[in-house]
Design an enzyme around this catalytic site. Structure first.
Site, mmCIF file in Angstrom:
data_model
loop_
_atom_site.group_PDB
_atom_site.id
_atom_site.type_symbol
_atom_site.label_atom_id
_atom_site.label_comp_id
_atom_site.label_asym_id
_atom_site.label_seq_id
_atom_site.Cartn_x
_atom_site.Cartn_y
_atom_site.Cartn_z
ATOM 1 N N ALA A 1 35.075 41.105 27.558
ATOM 2 C CA ALA A 1 35.232 41.121 26.106
ATOM 3 C C ALA A 1 36.575 40.453 25.804
ATOM 4 C CB ALA A 1 35.223 42.562 25.618
ATOM 5 N N GLY B 1 32.932 42.915 30.258
ATOM 6 C CA GLY B 1 31.731 42.531 29.504
ATOM 7 C C GLY B 1 30.895 41.477 30.208
ATOM 8 N N GLU C 1 28.784 43.367 32.455
ATOM 9 C CA GLU C 1 27.818 44.097 31.611
ATOM 10 C C GLU C 1 26.687 43.182 31.129
ATOM 11 O OE1 GLU C 1 31.052 45.851 29.150
ATOM 12 O OE2 GLU C 1 30.031 47.738 29.620
ATOM 13 N N GLU D 1 38.177 47.755 33.046
ATOM 14 C CA GLU D 1 38.570 48.299 31.737
ATOM 15 C C GLU D 1 39.594 49.424 31.818
ATOM 16 O OE1 GLU D 1 35.488 47.407 32.522
ATOM 17 O OE2 GLU D 1 34.474 46.510 30.798
HETATM 18 N N1 DAK Z 1 39.992 38.023 26.802
HETATM 19 C C1 DAK Z 1 40.757 37.094 26.195
HETATM 20 N N2 DAK Z 1 41.324 36.070 26.838
HETATM 21 C C2 DAK Z 1 41.128 35.982 28.164
HETATM 22 C C3 DAK Z 1 40.341 36.935 28.873
HETATM 23 C C4 DAK Z 1 39.756 38.002 28.126
HETATM 24 N N3 DAK Z 1 38.977 38.916 28.691
HETATM 25 N N4 DAK Z 1 40.348 36.581 30.180
HETATM 26 C C5 DAK Z 1 41.081 35.458 30.284
HETATM 27 N N5 DAK Z 1 41.545 35.094 29.070
HETATM 28 C C6 DAK Z 1 42.376 33.948 28.757
HETATM 29 C C7 DAK Z 1 43.786 34.106 29.286
HETATM 30 O O1 DAK Z 1 44.550 34.877 28.392
HETATM 31 C C8 DAK Z 1 44.259 32.668 29.364
HETATM 32 O O2 DAK Z 1 44.608 32.231 28.053
HETATM 33 P P1 DAK Z 1 45.933 31.331 27.827
HETATM 34 O O3 DAK Z 1 47.039 32.107 28.431
HETATM 35 O O4 DAK Z 1 45.649 30.046 28.574
HETATM 36 O O5 DAK Z 1 46.011 31.162 26.333
HETATM 37 C C9 DAK Z 1 42.979 31.917 29.758
HETATM 38 O O6 DAK Z 1 41.893 32.801 29.429
HETATM 39 C C10 DAK Z 1 42.923 31.618 31.242
HETATM 40 O O7 DAK Z 1 43.164 32.835 31.932
HETATM 41 P P2 DAK Z 1 44.263 32.981 33.093
HETATM 42 O O8 DAK Z 1 45.393 32.010 32.875
HETATM 43 O O9 DAK Z 1 44.610 34.424 33.168
HETATM 44 O O10 DAK Z 1 43.410 32.506 34.352
HETATM 45 P P3 DAK Z 1 43.585 32.963 35.849
HETATM 46 O O11 DAK Z 1 42.651 32.110 36.627
HETATM 47 O O12 DAK Z 1 45.043 33.000 36.246
HETATM 48 O O13 DAK Z 1 43.071 34.499 35.874
HETATM 49 C C11 DAK Z 1 41.504 36.293 35.377
HETATM 50 C C12 DAK Z 1 41.722 34.771 35.634
HETATM 51 C C13 DAK Z 1 40.035 36.470 34.992
HETATM 52 C C14 DAK Z 1 41.773 37.061 36.680
HETATM 53 C C15 DAK Z 1 42.446 36.768 34.267
HETATM 54 O O14 DAK Z 1 42.335 35.884 33.136
HETATM 55 C C16 DAK Z 1 42.116 38.146 33.791
HETATM 56 O O15 DAK Z 1 42.471 39.143 34.429
HETATM 57 N N6 DAK Z 1 41.454 38.257 32.603
HETATM 58 C C17 DAK Z 1 41.091 39.516 32.023
HETATM 59 C C18 DAK Z 1 39.908 40.106 32.759
HETATM 60 C C19 DAK Z 1 39.532 41.457 32.222
HETATM 61 O O16 DAK Z 1 40.302 42.397 32.244
HETATM 62 N N7 DAK Z 1 38.307 41.535 31.726
HETATM 63 C C20 DAK Z 1 37.760 42.748 31.187
HETATM 64 C C21 DAK Z 1 38.032 42.727 29.745
HETATM 65 S S1 DAK Z 1 37.703 44.316 29.043
HETATM 66 C C22 DAK Z 1 34.268 48.263 24.211
HETATM 67 C C23 DAK Z 1 33.558 47.091 24.144
HETATM 68 C C24 DAK Z 1 33.575 46.256 25.208
HETATM 69 C C25 DAK Z 1 34.315 46.548 26.327
HETATM 70 C C26 DAK Z 1 35.021 47.737 26.385
HETATM 71 C C27 DAK Z 1 34.987 48.616 25.348
HETATM 72 N N8 DAK Z 1 34.289 49.140 23.080
HETATM 73 C C28 DAK Z 1 34.267 48.581 21.773
HETATM 74 C C29 DAK Z 1 34.605 50.571 23.290
HETATM 75 C C30 DAK Z 1 34.464 45.587 27.371
HETATM 76 C C31 DAK Z 1 35.705 45.422 27.840
HETATM 77 C C32 DAK Z 1 36.090 44.302 28.650
HETATM 78 O O17 DAK Z 1 35.316 43.434 28.983
#
Ligand code: DAK
Length: 260
Positions: free
Chosen positions: A66, A111, A114, A134
């Site tokens: 997400a 997400g 998911e 998350e």
């Molecule tokens: N959201 C927004 N931007 C993201 C992103 C994300 N999930 N993942 C990556 N990006 C962005 C980064 O901020 C970066 O942007 P800039 O800095 O260039 O502006 C760009 O994508 C490239 O990312 P990185 O520079 O970080 O790339 P790397 O190859 O170094 O790292 C990575 C890749 C996937 C390991 C890293 O980007 C990362 O850790 N990203 C976050 C992964 C994550 O935590 N995903 C889970 C998100 S939480 C709910 C509804 C839904 C959900 C939960 C609750 N409710 C309403 C209750 C679902 C939640 C989730 O999915």
């Protein structure tokens, strides 16, 4: 087909391909993208050209989750709306009367995992990475993983993944039964298309009934599930496809299904 900003939708050989395309943020799903995906799935459900749907991501990720930037500004009420929107999408994929294949390239986090879980079949490239990180953000999965992951891989492994937030490789995902197969990166779309063609070759109403019965049966006691199977089996006998399929076997020829 609609003009979308964050996804592309094409249909070829009766196989629909949805490509999520926000590569600058690794295809993170903001509300607009989820809304577009929902619309596309709803349209494809009624599009007679599309027999199977493949979902994939543009660039080096399937979906990195997400959109964390968008989520950051939300309060509890907006979080509920956001969660319900994502659940509508996952439900639409799960309940669609056509098979859905996730072709998972690169990161499938939060997400992204998911979304893959809502599909019927997951094919991963060797560089795919799955995870539900998350809890490190102080939240829980909000688009179905607490429910679909344990149903698929069992509660122990699902809890380990969710409690630790560990990112796992495609090979590990295969070991735990999260994905159906792992292929070299460059073969991902060919493998997904091959799988789609195999499914397309079968009777479409039969595949649709099988999907519904398997999905609905998972939420019910065995005997009730078997009852659903009997009803769906009988429904097949009201179709031209059933007559064509059996007749083709008897005549030693390929069936020509019409989907009715
Ligand atoms: N959201 C927004 N931007 C993201 C992103 C994300 N999930 N993942 C990556 N990006 C962005 C980064 O901020 C970066 O942007 P800039 O800095 O260039 O502006 C760009 O994508 C490239 O990312 P990185 O520079 O970080 O790339 P790397 O190859 O170094 O790292 C990575 C890749 C996937 C390991 C890293 O980007 C990362 O850790 N990203 C976050 C992964 C994550 O935590 N995903 C889970 C998100 S939480 C709910 C509804 C839904 C959900 C939960 C609750 N409710 C309403 C209750 C679902 C939640 C989730 O999915």
């Amino acid at each position: 087909m609609n003009n979308y900003r964050n996804i592309r939708v094409t249909v070829q050989e009766n196989i629909a391909l949805i490509t999520i395309s926000r590569p600058d943020v690794l295809n993170a799903l903001n509300s607009e993208t989820v809304t577009e995906l929902l619309k596309a799935v709803q349209e494809l459900e009624h599009d007679p050209r599309a027999h199977i749907v493949i979902i994939t991501g543009d660039g080096k990720a399937f979906v990195a989750g997400a959109d964390i930037t968008e989520m950051n500004s939300k309060g509890p009420e907006e979080a509920r709306t956001y969660s319900e929107l994502g659940h509508s999408l996952m439900r639409a994929i799960q309940n669609m009367g056509k098979a859905a294949i996730a072709a998972v390239n690169g990161y499938a986090l939060g997400g992204g995992t998911e979304l893959a879980l809502a599909c019927d079949i997951r094919i991963a490239s060797e560089n795919a990475q799955f995870g539900l990180p998350e809890t490190i953000l102080g939240i829980i999965p909000g688009w179905g993983a607490t429910q679909r992951m344990p149903r698929l891989v069992g509660t122990a492994v699902a809890k380990e993944l969710i409690f630790t937030g560990e990112i796992i490789s495609a090979r590990r995902a295969l070991e735990i039964g999260l994905v159906n197969r792992v292929v070299p990166d460059e073969d991902l779309m060919t493998a997904a298309m091959d799988m789609a063609r195999k499914i397309k070759h079968q009777g479409p109403i039969a595949v649709s009934h099988a999907k519904q019965v398997i999905n609905r049966g998972m939420d019910r006691p065995l005997q009730e599930g078997c009852g659903l199977e009997i009803d769906a089996f009988v429904s097949c006998f009201n179709t031209e496809d059933q007559k064509e399929g059996l007749q083709a076997f008897i005549e030693k020829r390929e069936p020509r299904f019409k989907g009715r």
